[in-house]
Design a protein around this motif. Structure first.
Motif, PDB file in Angstrom:
ATOM      1  N   ASN A 152      -2.187 -13.082  -1.641  1.00  0.00           N
ATOM      2  CA  ASN A 152      -2.029 -13.188  -0.194  1.00  0.00           C
ATOM      3  C   ASN A 152      -3.390 -13.451   0.445  1.00  0.00           C
ATOM      4  O   ASN A 152      -4.225 -12.549   0.556  1.00  0.00           O
ATOM      5  N   VAL A 195      -7.594 -13.520   5.195  1.00  0.00           N
ATOM      6  CA  VAL A 195      -8.341 -13.002   4.050  1.00  0.00           C
ATOM      7  C   VAL A 195      -9.647 -12.313   4.472  1.00  0.00           C
ATOM      8  O   VAL A 195     -10.097 -11.369   3.817  1.00  0.00           O
ATOM      9  N   THR A 236      -8.902  -8.821   4.933  1.00  0.00           N
ATOM     10  CA  THR A 236      -8.415  -8.140   3.730  1.00  0.00           C
ATOM     11  C   THR A 236      -9.563  -7.679   2.837  1.00  0.00           C
ATOM     12  O   THR A 236      -9.530  -6.577   2.281  1.00  0.00           O
ATOM     13  N   LEU A 237     -10.572  -8.523   2.703  1.00  0.00           N
ATOM     14  CA  LEU A 237     -11.672  -8.215   1.792  1.00  0.00           C
ATOM     15  C   LEU A 237     -12.586  -7.146   2.394  1.00  0.00           C
ATOM     16  O   LEU A 237     -12.935  -7.191   3.576  1.00  0.00           O
ATOM     17  N   SER A 238     -12.984  -6.206   1.590  1.00  0.00           N
ATOM     18  CA  SER A 238     -13.921  -5.171   2.025  1.00  0.00           C
ATOM     19  C   SER A 238     -15.324  -5.551   1.581  1.00  0.00           C
ATOM     20  O   SER A 238     -15.539  -6.548   0.895  1.00  0.00           O
ATOM     21  N   TYR A 273      -8.286  -7.734  -4.415  1.00  0.00           N
ATOM     22  CA  TYR A 273      -7.977  -7.349  -3.043  1.00  0.00           C
ATOM     23  C   TYR A 273      -6.873  -8.220  -2.435  1.00  0.00           C
ATOM     24  O   TYR A 273      -6.289  -7.852  -1.412  1.00  0.00           O
ATOM     25  N   VAL A 274      -6.633  -9.371  -3.020  1.00  0.00           N
ATOM     26  CA  VAL A 274      -5.628 -10.286  -2.457  1.00  0.00           C
ATOM     27  C   VAL A 274      -4.419 -10.453  -3.375  1.00  0.00           C
ATOM     28  O   VAL A 274      -3.438 -11.088  -2.977  1.00  0.00           O
ATOM     29  N   ARG A 324      -4.121  -3.140  -7.702  1.00  0.00           N
ATOM     30  CA  ARG A 324      -4.248  -2.350  -6.478  1.00  0.00           C
ATOM     31  C   ARG A 324      -2.856  -2.034  -5.936  1.00  0.00           C
ATOM     32  O   ARG A 324      -2.022  -2.912  -5.751  1.00  0.00           O
ATOM     33  N   ASP A 334      -2.266  -0.870  -2.999  1.00  0.00           N
ATOM     34  CA  ASP A 334      -2.175  -1.058  -1.558  1.00  0.00           C
ATOM     35  C   ASP A 334      -1.848  -2.508  -1.180  1.00  0.00           C
ATOM     36  O   ASP A 334      -1.904  -2.869  -0.016  1.00  0.00           O
ATOM     37  N   MET A 335      -1.519  -3.365  -2.158  1.00  0.00           N
ATOM     38  CA  MET A 335      -1.103  -4.733  -1.893  1.00  0.00           C
ATOM     39  C   MET A 335       0.284  -4.936  -2.499  1.00  0.00           C
ATOM     40  O   MET A 335       0.454  -5.637  -3.493  1.00  0.00           O
ATOM     41  N   ASP A 383       1.339 -17.347   7.292  1.00  0.00           N
ATOM     42  CA  ASP A 383       2.035 -16.088   7.526  1.00  0.00           C
ATOM     43  C   ASP A 383       3.538 -16.320   7.694  1.00  0.00           C
ATOM     44  O   ASP A 383       4.042 -17.429   7.487  1.00  0.00           O
ATOM     45  N   SER A 385      -8.555 -19.768   5.080  1.00  0.00           N
ATOM     46  CA  SER A 385      -7.656 -19.175   4.097  1.00  0.00           C
ATOM     47  C   SER A 385      -7.310 -20.168   2.993  1.00  0.00           C
ATOM     48  O   SER A 385      -7.240 -19.815   1.810  1.00  0.00           O
TER      49      SER A 385
END
Length: 590
Positions: A289, A293, A296-298, A315-316, A329, A331-332, A374, A383
């Motif tokens: 995803n 982005v 989304t990325l930390s 992360y994606v 992860r 959380d995704m 989206d 993106s």
């Protein structure tokens, strides 16, 4: 009912069809199906598909059915279509008021509610005079035309009722009973529902009459003849598959779009040796995803502000609802895409659904879901750029072409006055990806024609190719008819070249009009555009790579083979490119 008898009532008996036949929302095949007598009783249910005007939405139609307590028809919505098992009475009572026949049905209902059937009989014989309306354009000619239209409709309906209820039409003495049955059916028409009221004109301008009613057409549910099957034969994918025994099971292809519904039956492997066919593992290998982005990325995924893909990919990546999911992860979580476009495009390339006899171009290909749009179908250029970079990273980490090709059925508008053509960020990234050895297929765009739907001399646009189709190394695809490309040529909406800096585009054509494909939720719907055409060429390229493994990593050679073996449709180069992609001829040339 005999087909010839209904044709005479529907089309007329003259050399040309009556004008109301071509504009009738209930198509001939639906009338013919409803005219068949029921083997189990007086109420025959026929599986029909209602095409819904997107301005109104399927929920309005479904709510209309609920208000009328029509639970037995089992309506199911998929995209802009509603499938329902309807009787003739339900079609007349509930469906016709939602079509452009509303005013005619209202007039017929008024006749049916009169104490004596004299008005109905007069209308059947053509002796009824339509009353004037409040329309400022109404005149005597329009009223006479409306009377003839009413006579045509009533005679058609009467013949269908007679055929579906043979007990009412065995002898001439049954004629009054048949007329009374038709009057009862029309008297039950539901005009009170909000769905039966046409949309009001906007404050400015005039509403298109085709947009005024929720239901645009009613047809039979022809599940055995999906359009993607016809388009497979148009580009000779079916012949190439049989002649060369092509298996794309080892080829991976990325769909950079709004997402693929990994739960859809069309994206699984199937064991067809079993009866019925048994569903195996999903062919959607990984899903990412990239929507928003940057949010989304930390910081852990960045190296001094630069994306470090060895850390950022997790992360994606979404956890697929399948055992082979590689996401690390929690959380995704996986979410079904809200927009239909990506699933539809992926299905044209790689769907396989034995229960529906539905096959894409490469029914065993491995699919990679890269979401950049989206649930409303919107995204940004960054993106897309990051998604293309991730494809390169995945291949580099694997040391091989895990993802051999990318399909980008997206359109990023390009202003030639603000940026050099082919040198925008997304075009540059596409060229980089192609230089890394990945085949990149892009849609030409749907901006080839603008304005009114008629030739006025200034409505065809040159320099209408959108990004990333302007990138030099990508295979840019325009659209043609799904089954008759030589007759219909280039689709009116298909963008055409040359590019703003004078390069010839598009490169190829492929079927892009009313192509069937899967949509999220387990359904099938028809869509059109150069997006659908691009998916056909992605399939052609994947078949070429599967047959000739030495072409892996050589996208420029794949493009050259496909272009040099295309079928000339005898149209302008700036419209058709090299012509219609031909998979069989491409394979024979290598």
């Amino acid at each position: 009912m005999d087909r010839d008898d209904l044709e005479a009532a529907f089309y007329g008996e003259g050399p040309f069809p009556v004008p109301w036949a071509t504009d009738c929302p209930v198509r001939f095949d639906a009338w013919l199906a409803l005219a068949q007598p029921s083997p189990d009783g007086p109420e025959r249910r026929e599986d029909l598909i209602l095409a819904i005007n997107e301005e109104h939405g399927v929920q309005r139609v479904l709510q209309h059915f609920r208000e009328l307590h029509m639970t037995d028809c089992q309506p199911v919505a998929a995209g802009s279509f509603v499938a329902a098992r309807l009787t003739l009475g339900e079609v007349v009572r509930a469906v016709l008021p939602m079509t452009n026949l509303l005013s005619l049905v209202r007039l017929a209902k008024e006749l049916a509610e009169q104490p004596e059937p004299t008005g109905m009989e007069a209308a059947l014989l053509g002796h009824y005079k339509s009353p004037p309306t409040s329309d400022v354009h109404d005149n005597i000619e329009r009223r006479e035309e409306r009377s003839r239209h009413l006579m045509w409709f009533l005679n058609l309906l009467r013949k269908v009722i007679a055929a579906s209820h043979p007990e009412l039409s065995r002898t001439p003495a049954d004629e009054p009973a048949l007329t009374a049955a038709m009057a009862d059916m029309l008297a039950a028409v539901a005009l009170e529902s909000s769905a039966a009221r046409p949309a009001d004109a906007p404050p400015r301008g005039v509403i298109d009459r085709r947009q005024r009613h929720p239901v645009t057409s009613v047809t039979t549910n022809r599940q055995a003849t999906p359009a993607v099957v016809r388009s497979r034969s148009t580009i000779k994918a079916d012949a190439a598959e049989q002649v060369f025994s092509v298996d794309c099971g080892s080829i991976g292809w990325a769909i950079v779009d709004s997402g693929i519904d990994a739960r859809h039956p069309a994206f699984y492997d199937w064991d067809t040796a079993a009866t019925p066919a048994q569903q195996l593992a999903s062919r959607v290998s990984r899903a990412f995803n990239f929507v928003g982005v940057r949010g989304t990325l930390s910081a852990d995924a960045l190296e001094n502000g630069l994306i470090d893909w060895s850390r950022a990919l997790s992360y994606v990546e979404m956890e697929l609802p399948t055992p082979q999911s590689r996401a690390v992860r929690a959380d995704m979580p996986y979410t079904t895409p809200g927009d239909h476009h990506g699933t539809h495009v992926a299905g044209i390339l790689g769907a396989w659904w034995p229960d529906r006899e539905f096959r894409g171009i490469c029914p065993r290909i491995r699919l990679y879901d890269f979401r950049v749009l989206d649930d409303t179908g919107e995204g940004d250029e960054f993106s897309i750029v990051t998604a293309l970079q991730a494809v390169r990273h995945i291949n580099e980490q694997a040391g091989r072409f895990v993802i051999a090709g990318v399909n980008i059925s997206l359109s990023v508008p390009h202003d030639v006055a603000t940026h050099s053509t082919g040198w925008t960020p997304v075009c540059v990234e596409c060229d980089r990806l192609a230089r890394s050895g990945v085949v990149v297929v892009a849609a030409a765009g749907n901006a080839g024609f603008s304005g009114a739907m008629r030739t006025l001399g200034a409505d065809y646009r040159s320099i209408s190719i959108s990004d990333p189709g302007n990138a030099e190394s990508v295979i840019t695809v325009g659209s043609t008819h799904r089954s008759n490309p030589h007759r219909h040529g280039v689709s009116y909406f298909s963008s055409r070249g040359p590019t703003g800096d004078g390069r010839p585009k598009p490169d190829l054509l492929a079927p892009g009009e009313d192509i069937d494909g899967p949509i999220p939720g387990g359904g099938i719907s028809a869509m059109h555009g150069t997006s659908q055409a691009a998916a056909h060429v992605s399939g052609a390229a994947a078949m070429l790579l599967a047959r000739n493994r030495e072409l892996l990593g050589r996208p420029e050679r794949v493009k050259q083979v496909l272009c040099s073996t295309a079928t000339d449709l005898a149209r302008e180069r700036d419209f058709q490119g090299h012509g219609l992609v031909d998979v069989l001829r491409a394979m024979q040339s290598v």
